[in-house]
Write a protein that holds these residues in place. Structure first.
Motif, PDB file in Angstrom:
ATOM      1  N   VAL A  94      37.286  -5.783  -8.546  1.00 20.02           N
ATOM      2  CA  VAL A  94      36.047  -6.537  -8.388  1.00 20.02           C
ATOM      3  C   VAL A  94      34.969  -5.858  -9.218  1.00 20.02           C
ATOM      4  O   VAL A  94      34.556  -4.734  -8.910  1.00 20.02           O
ATOM      5  N   PRO A  95      34.488  -6.502 -10.268  1.00 17.02           N
ATOM      6  CA  PRO A  95      33.499  -5.855 -11.144  1.00 17.02           C
ATOM      7  C   PRO A  95      32.131  -5.759 -10.487  1.00 17.02           C
ATOM      8  O   PRO A  95      31.738  -6.598  -9.676  1.00 17.02           O
ATOM      9  N   GLY A  96      31.430  -4.689 -10.824  1.00 10.11           N
ATOM     10  CA  GLY A  96      30.030  -4.562 -10.443  1.00 10.11           C
ATOM     11  C   GLY A  96      29.748  -4.182  -9.014  1.00 10.11           C
ATOM     12  O   GLY A  96      28.591  -4.177  -8.597  1.00 10.11           O
ATOM     13  N   VAL A  97      30.778  -3.850  -8.227  1.00  7.09           N
ATOM     14  CA  VAL A  97      30.558  -3.505  -6.820  1.00  7.09           C
ATOM     15  C   VAL A  97      31.036  -2.083  -6.547  1.00  7.09           C
ATOM     16  O   VAL A  97      31.837  -1.514  -7.290  1.00  7.09           O
ATOM     17  N   THR A  98      30.545  -1.529  -5.457  1.00 13.84           N
ATOM     18  CA  THR A  98      30.841  -0.146  -5.098  1.00 13.84           C
ATOM     19  C   THR A  98      31.791  -0.076  -3.908  1.00 13.84           C
ATOM     20  O   THR A  98      32.087  -1.081  -3.250  1.00 13.84           O
ATOM     21  N   HIS A  99      32.235   1.128  -3.621  1.00 14.20           N
ATOM     22  CA  HIS A  99      33.073   1.394  -2.459  1.00 14.20           C
ATOM     23  C   HIS A  99      32.374   0.872  -1.194  1.00 14.20           C
ATOM     24  O   HIS A  99      31.179   1.060  -0.997  1.00 14.20           O
ATOM     25  N   GLY A 100      33.145   0.194  -0.336  1.00 17.47           N
ATOM     26  CA  GLY A 100      32.596  -0.297   0.918  1.00 17.47           C
ATOM     27  C   GLY A 100      31.917  -1.646   0.835  1.00 17.47           C
ATOM     28  O   GLY A 100      31.320  -2.108   1.822  1.00 17.47           O
ATOM     29  N   PHE A 101      32.038  -2.339  -0.290  1.00 18.96           N
ATOM     30  CA  PHE A 101      31.271  -3.579  -0.486  1.00 18.96           C
ATOM     31  C   PHE A 101      31.643  -4.686   0.497  1.00 18.96           C
ATOM     32  O   PHE A 101      30.850  -5.594   0.756  1.00 18.96           O
ATOM     33  N   LEU A 102      32.832  -4.647   1.092  1.00 13.77           N
ATOM     34  CA  LEU A 102      33.258  -5.736   1.975  1.00 13.77           C
ATOM     35  C   LEU A 102      32.376  -5.895   3.212  1.00 13.77           C
ATOM     36  O   LEU A 102      32.381  -6.958   3.845  1.00 13.77           O
ATOM     37  N   ALA A 103      31.624  -4.882   3.559  1.00 17.52           N
ATOM     38  CA  ALA A 103      30.778  -4.958   4.756  1.00 17.52           C
ATOM     39  C   ALA A 103      29.525  -5.798   4.537  1.00 17.52           C
ATOM     40  O   ALA A 103      28.799  -6.061   5.498  1.00 17.52           O
ATOM     41  N   TYR A 104      29.291  -6.265   3.321  1.00 13.89           N
ATOM     42  CA  TYR A 104      28.003  -6.882   3.007  1.00 13.89           C
ATOM     43  C   TYR A 104      28.166  -8.295   2.448  1.00 13.89           C
ATOM     44  O   TYR A 104      27.553  -8.672   1.445  1.00 13.89           O
ATOM     45  N   GLY A 105      28.959  -9.081   3.132  1.00 10.25           N
ATOM     46  CA  GLY A 105      29.201 -10.444   2.694  1.00 10.25           C
ATOM     47  C   GLY A 105      27.977 -11.328   2.738  1.00 10.25           C
ATOM     48  O   GLY A 105      27.944 -12.378   2.088  1.00 10.25           O
ATOM     49  N   ALA A 106      26.965 -10.934   3.475  1.00  9.05           N
ATOM     50  CA  ALA A 106      25.741 -11.740   3.548  1.00  9.05           C
ATOM     51  C   ALA A 106      25.027 -11.823   2.203  1.00  9.05           C
ATOM     52  O   ALA A 106      24.305 -12.795   1.942  1.00  9.05           O
ATOM     53  N   VAL A 107      25.213 -10.818   1.354  1.00  4.29           N
ATOM     54  CA  VAL A 107      24.490 -10.797   0.081  1.00  4.29           C
ATOM     55  C   VAL A 107      25.413 -10.688  -1.140  1.00  4.29           C
ATOM     56  O   VAL A 107      24.942 -10.825  -2.265  1.00  4.29           O
ATOM     57  N   LEU A 108      26.696 -10.431  -0.922  1.00  2.00           N
ATOM     58  CA  LEU A 108      27.633 -10.280  -2.035  1.00  2.00           C
ATOM     59  C   LEU A 108      28.646 -11.419  -2.001  1.00  2.00           C
ATOM     60  O   LEU A 108      29.514 -11.470  -1.129  1.00  2.00           O
ATOM     61  N   THR A 109      28.555 -12.329  -2.956  1.00  3.41           N
ATOM     62  CA  THR A 109      29.491 -13.455  -2.987  1.00  3.41           C
ATOM     63  C   THR A 109      30.920 -13.003  -3.251  1.00  3.41           C
ATOM     64  O   THR A 109      31.869 -13.700  -2.891  1.00  3.41           O
ATOM     65  N   GLU A 110      31.062 -11.808  -3.837  1.00  2.00           N
ATOM     66  CA  GLU A 110      32.401 -11.298  -4.129  1.00  2.00           C
ATOM     67  C   GLU A 110      33.227 -11.109  -2.856  1.00  2.00           C
ATOM     68  O   GLU A 110      34.459 -11.180  -2.889  1.00  2.00           O
ATOM     69  N   VAL A 111      32.551 -10.858  -1.733  1.00  3.31           N
ATOM     70  CA  VAL A 111      33.281 -10.639  -0.478  1.00  3.31           C
ATOM     71  C   VAL A 111      34.086 -11.878  -0.104  1.00  3.31           C
ATOM     72  O   VAL A 111      35.275 -11.794   0.241  1.00  3.31           O
ATOM     73  N   GLY A 112      33.466 -13.042  -0.171  1.00  7.31           N
ATOM     74  CA  GLY A 112      34.181 -14.267   0.155  1.00  7.31           C
ATOM     75  C   GLY A 112      35.367 -14.509  -0.756  1.00  7.31           C
ATOM     76  O   GLY A 112      36.441 -14.949  -0.304  1.00  7.31           O
ATOM     77  N   THR A 113      35.195 -14.204  -2.034  1.00  5.73           N
ATOM     78  CA  THR A 113      36.289 -14.376  -2.991  1.00  5.73           C
ATOM     79  C   THR A 113      37.466 -13.479  -2.653  1.00  5.73           C
ATOM     80  O   THR A 113      38.626 -13.918  -2.654  1.00  5.73           O
ATOM     81  N   VAL A 114      37.180 -12.221  -2.359  1.00  7.70           N
ATOM     82  CA  VAL A 114      38.244 -11.263  -2.048  1.00  7.70           C
ATOM     83  C   VAL A 114      38.961 -11.643  -0.754  1.00  7.70           C
ATOM     84  O   VAL A 114      40.204 -11.626  -0.678  1.00  7.70           O
ATOM     85  N   ILE A 115      38.203 -11.993   0.275  1.00  3.69           N
ATOM     86  CA  ILE A 115      38.811 -12.359   1.553  1.00  3.69           C
ATOM     87  C   ILE A 115      39.710 -13.580   1.376  1.00  3.69           C
ATOM     88  O   ILE A 115      40.830 -13.637   1.912  1.00  3.69           O
ATOM     89  N   ALA A 116      39.252 -14.570   0.619  1.00  2.00           N
ATOM     90  CA  ALA A 116      40.053 -15.776   0.403  1.00  2.00           C
ATOM     91  C   ALA A 116      41.349 -15.455  -0.327  1.00  2.00           C
ATOM     92  O   ALA A 116      42.427 -15.949   0.047  1.00  2.00           O
ATOM     93  N   ARG A 117      41.277 -14.627  -1.358  1.00  2.00           N
ATOM     94  CA  ARG A 117      42.494 -14.277  -2.101  1.00  2.00           C
ATOM     95  C   ARG A 117      43.457 -13.463  -1.262  1.00  2.00           C
ATOM     96  O   ARG A 117      44.675 -13.650  -1.331  1.00  2.00           O
ATOM     97  N   ALA A 118      42.925 -12.552  -0.454  1.00  2.00           N
ATOM     98  CA  ALA A 118      43.789 -11.760   0.422  1.00  2.00           C
ATOM     99  C   ALA A 118      44.502 -12.663   1.426  1.00  2.00           C
ATOM    100  O   ALA A 118      45.710 -12.520   1.672  1.00  2.00           O
ATOM    101  N   ALA A 119      43.763 -13.596   2.014  1.00  2.00           N
ATOM    102  CA  ALA A 119      44.356 -14.504   2.989  1.00  2.00           C
ATOM    103  C   ALA A 119      45.408 -15.392   2.342  1.00  2.00           C
ATOM    104  O   ALA A 119      46.489 -15.628   2.916  1.00  2.00           O
ATOM    105  N   GLN A 120      45.130 -15.880   1.154  1.00  2.00           N
ATOM    106  CA  GLN A 120      46.103 -16.714   0.459  1.00  2.00           C
ATOM    107  C   GLN A 120      47.385 -15.945   0.175  1.00  2.00           C
ATOM    108  O   GLN A 120      48.494 -16.484   0.315  1.00  2.00           O
ATOM    109  N   PHE A 121      47.239 -14.681  -0.211  1.00  2.16           N
ATOM    110  CA  PHE A 121      48.425 -13.857  -0.468  1.00  2.16           C
ATOM    111  C   PHE A 121      49.252 -13.719   0.813  1.00  2.16           C
ATOM    112  O   PHE A 121      50.481 -13.896   0.788  1.00  2.16           O
ATOM    113  N   ALA A 122      48.612 -13.396   1.918  1.00  2.00           N
ATOM    114  CA  ALA A 122      49.334 -13.210   3.174  1.00  2.00           C
ATOM    115  C   ALA A 122      49.979 -14.510   3.643  1.00  2.00           C
ATOM    116  O   ALA A 122      51.117 -14.509   4.153  1.00  2.00           O
TER     117      ALA A 122
END
Length: 331
Positions: free
Chosen positions: A299-327
């Motif tokens: 995930v470009p442009g983000v730091t360690h721990g970024f998943l905790a801040y989905g309220a302001v980082l659109t990347e969180v939703g993208t990552v969660i969706a891809r992880a769920a699709q994989f599972a």
């Protein structure tokens, strides 16, 4: 697959990440560094810092419970989304350097994953170091996976974790694989979702060099402190108290002696601006070389721990969706 040696130059956070870092820095004014205070104080600080962000994401029913294991009680949150199917269960292992963090500090992440997977989630409060060093936390995680399988017979077991939690998830899967190979009844997870994990105790490499000063969060010095606390009182290879689980191959899975074959399909995520970035790509290469199904993303442009801040980082939703699709693709 990216070559970490080609990305040694320090990158800058994207605009949303930079704004978030500024907000977090402002909230920390007048406080000592969480990476330097005693661990009980660090735990309280992390929880206080995360509290304003915990209402983010989908609404789920969240309850507390515990289960007995190895002569003690293991606490956890049970997170149940509105649309909940019975054919899978998520076991989530929080990050925090094996020393801080809890099901509460990571609740927003787990709610997002449970909602995306449409399944109940168990968020485990495993034993924390240094009070209970390796392999106590790993033992709790193994117990949680097996308890989830007993209580949900026939369901697919998905194990996920971030940072130290990703390390524990992979170590638990390796241990359970070995138990199965020995003919001992055990539950091998059906999929692993590993976010910006720790897979070696090495403190060198291009991402360590680029971000090790801690200006974007986790520093080499803080990481070393966590490593020292986790392995306090441990011998080089095994401790008698831990039995087979205390083999360091389950602790640092990029150990050349570790066997990475026969593991569940694994989805790995690296944060670009993170001292641990290179470890994800090295683990991805090693899992693939060992014959495992694997998918990895950075995930470009983000730091360690970024998943905790989905309220302001659109990347969180993208990552969660891809992880769920994989599972969900796993049989």
């Amino acid at each position: 697959m990216p070559d970490p040696s080609m990305t040694s130059q320090s990158q800058l956070p994207n605009a949303d990440m930079a704004a978030l870092l500024a907000r977090l820095a402002q909230a920390r004014v007048g406080q000592p560094s969480r990476y330097e205070v005693p661990f009980p104080q660090a735990r309280a600080q992390l929880l206080a810092e995360r509290e304003p962000w915990l209402n983010d994401g989908p609404t789920c029913d969240v309850s507390l419970r515990s289960f007995p294991a190895a002569g003690r009680s293991i606490d956890m949150q049970v997170v149940r989304p509105g649309q909940c199917e019975a054919n899978r269960v998520l076991v989530y292992l929080h990050g925090g350097g094996w020393c801080v963090g809890s099901s509460r500090t990571h609740e927003a992440i787990v709610r997002r994953l449970a909602h995306a997977l449409k399944c109940v989630a168990w968020s485990i409060d495993y034993a924390l170091a240094p009070e209970q060093p390796f392999p106590a936390g790993l033992s709790d995680c193994v117990a949680a996976i097996e308890q989830a399988a007993r209580e949900h017979p026939g369901a697919r077991i998905i194990v996920a974790g971030d940072s130290a939690g990703a390390n524990l998830a992979l170590g638990a899967a390796m241990y359970l694989r070995d138990r199965c190979a020995e003919g001992i009844e055990a539950t091998l997870p059906d999929a692993l979702l590993l976010f910006y994990g720790v897979y070696t105790d090495s403190l060198s490499g291009s991402s360590m060099a680029a971000y090790g000063d801690g200006r974007y969060g986790l520093s080499i010095a803080a990481h070393q402190r966590y490593l020292n606390a986790y392995f306090d009182q441990c011998l080089d290879q095994k401790t008698d108290a831990g039995g087979a689980l205390s083999d360091r191959r389950y602790a640092f899975q990029l150990n050349p002696a570790a066997d990475l074959s026969g593991l569940p399909p694994t989805f790995l995520v690296a944060a670009e601006i993170d001292i641990l970035r290179d470890q994800t790509w090295e683990m991805a290469s090693s899992l693939r070389a060992a014959g495992n199904e694997m998918e990895a993303m950075e995930v470009p442009g983000v730091t360690h721990g970024f998943l905790a801040y989905g309220a302001v980082l659109t990347e969180v939703g993208t990552v969660i969706a891809r992880a769920a699709q994989f599972a969900q693709r796993q049989p």
